[in-house]
Design a protein around this motif. Structure first.
Motif, PDB file in Angstrom:
ATOM      1  N   CYS A 175       0.844  -1.191   0.000  1.00 29.66           N
ATOM      2  CA  CYS A 175       0.000   0.000   0.000  1.00 29.66           C
ATOM      3  C   CYS A 175       0.884   1.247   0.000  1.00 29.66           C
ATOM      4  O   CYS A 175       1.851   1.312   0.763  1.00 29.66           O
ATOM      5  CB  CYS A 175      -0.845  -0.034   1.274  1.00 29.66           C
ATOM      6  N   VAL A 176       0.611   2.193  -0.861  1.00 32.48           N
ATOM      7  CA  VAL A 176       1.310   3.483  -0.816  1.00 32.48           C
ATOM      8  C   VAL A 176       0.306   4.618  -0.950  1.00 32.48           C
ATOM      9  O   VAL A 176      -0.686   4.520  -1.655  1.00 32.48           O
ATOM     10  CB  VAL A 176       2.392   3.645  -1.921  1.00 32.48           C
ATOM     11  N   TRP A 177       0.601   5.694  -0.244  1.00 31.88           N
ATOM     12  CA  TRP A 177      -0.225   6.891  -0.317  1.00 31.88           C
ATOM     13  C   TRP A 177       0.369   7.813  -1.360  1.00 31.88           C
ATOM     14  O   TRP A 177       1.592   7.949  -1.460  1.00 31.88           O
ATOM     15  CB  TRP A 177      -0.222   7.621   1.003  1.00 31.88           C
ATOM     16  N   VAL A 178      -0.496   8.491  -2.075  1.00 33.20           N
ATOM     17  CA  VAL A 178      -0.056   9.480  -3.060  1.00 33.20           C
ATOM     18  C   VAL A 178      -0.866  10.757  -2.834  1.00 33.20           C
ATOM     19  O   VAL A 178      -2.080  10.774  -3.015  1.00 33.20           O
ATOM     20  CB  VAL A 178      -0.252   8.960  -4.501  1.00 33.20           C
ATOM     21  N   GLY A 179      -0.166  11.796  -2.422  1.00 28.85           N
ATOM     22  CA  GLY A 179      -0.824  13.080  -2.182  1.00 28.85           C
ATOM     23  C   GLY A 179      -0.587  14.086  -3.292  1.00 28.85           C
ATOM     24  O   GLY A 179      -1.249  15.117  -3.352  1.00 28.85           O
ATOM     25  N   GLY A 180       0.361  13.759  -4.179  1.00 27.54           N
ATOM     26  CA  GLY A 180       0.662  14.671  -5.279  1.00 27.54           C
ATOM     27  C   GLY A 180      -0.008  14.208  -6.562  1.00 27.54           C
ATOM     28  O   GLY A 180       0.461  13.269  -7.196  1.00 27.54           O
ATOM     29  N   PHE A 181      -1.125  14.821  -6.900  1.00 25.44           N
ATOM     30  CA  PHE A 181      -1.856  14.443  -8.121  1.00 25.44           C
ATOM     31  C   PHE A 181      -2.631  15.655  -8.618  1.00 25.44           C
ATOM     32  O   PHE A 181      -2.761  16.666  -7.911  1.00 25.44           O
ATOM     33  CB  PHE A 181      -2.800  13.259  -7.845  1.00 25.44           C
ATOM     34  N   LEU A 233      -8.685  13.876  -1.700  1.00 20.08           N
ATOM     35  CA  LEU A 233      -7.641  14.371  -0.786  1.00 20.08           C
ATOM     36  C   LEU A 233      -6.380  13.535  -0.871  1.00 20.08           C
ATOM     37  O   LEU A 233      -5.285  14.050  -0.673  1.00 20.08           O
ATOM     38  CB  LEU A 233      -8.145  14.369   0.664  1.00 20.08           C
ATOM     39  N   ILE A 234      -6.542  12.228  -1.116  1.00 16.34           N
ATOM     40  CA  ILE A 234      -5.385  11.342  -1.178  1.00 16.34           C
ATOM     41  C   ILE A 234      -5.743  10.136  -2.042  1.00 16.34           C
ATOM     42  O   ILE A 234      -6.895   9.698  -2.073  1.00 16.34           O
ATOM     43  CB  ILE A 234      -4.933  10.897   0.228  1.00 16.34           C
ATOM     44  N   LEU A 235      -4.768   9.648  -2.770  1.00 14.81           N
ATOM     45  CA  LEU A 235      -4.931   8.412  -3.533  1.00 14.81           C
ATOM     46  C   LEU A 235      -4.187   7.310  -2.789  1.00 14.81           C
ATOM     47  O   LEU A 235      -3.130   7.558  -2.199  1.00 14.81           O
ATOM     48  CB  LEU A 235      -4.344   8.556  -4.940  1.00 14.81           C
TER      49      LEU A 235
HETATM   50  C1  LIG Z   1       0.574  11.566   3.148  1.00 12.87           C
HETATM   51  C2  LIG Z   1       1.532  10.941   2.154  1.00 12.87           C
HETATM   52  C3  LIG Z   1       1.534  11.384   0.850  1.00 12.87           C
HETATM   53  C4  LIG Z   1       2.427  10.833  -0.086  1.00 12.87           C
HETATM   54  N1  LIG Z   1       2.430  11.281  -1.367  1.00 12.87           N
HETATM   55  C5  LIG Z   1       3.305  10.760  -2.261  1.00 12.87           C
HETATM   56  C6  LIG Z   1       3.331  11.221  -3.617  1.00 12.87           C
HETATM   57  O1  LIG Z   1       2.592  12.107  -4.001  1.00 12.87           O
HETATM   58  N2  LIG Z   1       4.233  10.660  -4.463  1.00 12.87           N
HETATM   59  C7  LIG Z   1       5.096   9.668  -4.054  1.00 12.87           C
HETATM   60  O2  LIG Z   1       5.899   9.188  -4.873  1.00 12.87           O
HETATM   61  N3  LIG Z   1       5.076   9.208  -2.791  1.00 12.87           N
HETATM   62  C8  LIG Z   1       4.203   9.726  -1.894  1.00 12.87           C
HETATM   63  N4  LIG Z   1       4.191   9.273  -0.600  1.00 12.87           N
HETATM   64  C9  LIG Z   1       5.120   8.193  -0.238  1.00 12.87           C
HETATM   65  C10 LIG Z   1       4.583   6.858  -0.734  1.00 12.87           C
HETATM   66  O3  LIG Z   1       3.333   6.556  -0.112  1.00 12.87           O
HETATM   67  C11 LIG Z   1       5.558   5.717  -0.394  1.00 12.87           C
HETATM   68  O4  LIG Z   1       5.762   5.639   0.984  1.00 12.87           O
HETATM   69  C12 LIG Z   1       6.879   5.947  -1.079  1.00 12.87           C
HETATM   70  O5  LIG Z   1       6.654   6.050  -2.462  1.00 12.87           O
HETATM   71  C13 LIG Z   1       7.864   4.793  -0.788  1.00 12.87           C
HETATM   72  O6  LIG Z   1       7.454   3.644  -1.474  1.00 12.87           O
HETATM   73  P1  LIG Z   1       8.432   2.394  -1.594  1.00 12.87           P
HETATM   74  O7  LIG Z   1       8.531   1.809  -0.206  1.00 12.87           O
HETATM   75  O8  LIG Z   1       7.734   1.463  -2.544  1.00 12.87           O
HETATM   76  O9  LIG Z   1       9.743   2.921  -2.115  1.00 12.87           O
HETATM   77  C14 LIG Z   1       3.313   9.809   0.332  1.00 12.87           C
HETATM   78  C15 LIG Z   1       3.287   9.358   1.647  1.00 12.87           C
HETATM   79  C16 LIG Z   1       2.419   9.910   2.554  1.00 12.87           C
HETATM   80  C17 LIG Z   1       2.417   9.404   3.980  1.00 12.87           C
END
Ligand SMILES: Cc1cc2nc3c(=O)[nH]c(=O)nc-3n(C[C@H](O)[C@H](O)[C@H](O)COP(=O)(O)O)c2cc1C
Length: 63
Positions: free
Chosen positions: A26-32, A50-52
């Motif tokens: 699982c990963v969070w993506v806030g930049g979109f 707000l978050i993907l």
């Molecule tokens: C609130 C939040 C927002 C995030 N937004 C992004 C994002 O926009 N782009 C991104 O590449 N990682 C983002 N991350 C980090 C990823 O969720 C993830 O932890 C990171 O890509 C590391 O992944 P990996 O363990 O596969 O290398 C965010 C993490 C958090 C907690």
């Protein structure tokens, strides 16, 4: 508005914990792009993304 962000964060964390408990990655993506994301999800005001959260199967050996 403060509670919107607090509750969204708590919900996202719970989703993340449940995904991991089920052996998923699982990963969070806030930049979109807000508008493009709302369009593709057919979200209409007042709904706004707000978050993907990307959920999938982790590569073996990375857990
Ligand atoms: C609130 C939040 C927002 C995030 N937004 C992004 C994002 O926009 N782009 C991104 O590449 N990682 C983002 N991350 C980090 C990823 O969720 C993830 O932890 C990171 O890509 C590391 O992944 P990996 O363990 O596969 O290398 C965010 C993490 C958090 C907690």
């Amino acid at each position: 508005m403060r509670y919107v962000y607090l509750e969204a964060g708590a919900a996202a964390q719970n989703l993340h914990l449940q995904a991991v408990a089920e052996g998923l990655g699982c990963v969070w993506v806030g930049g979109f792009h807000d508008e493009a994301t709302a369009d593709i999800l057919e979200l209409r005001s007042p709904l706004t993304p707000l978050i993907l959260i990307c959920v999938g199967y982790p590569l073996s050996g990375t857990e």
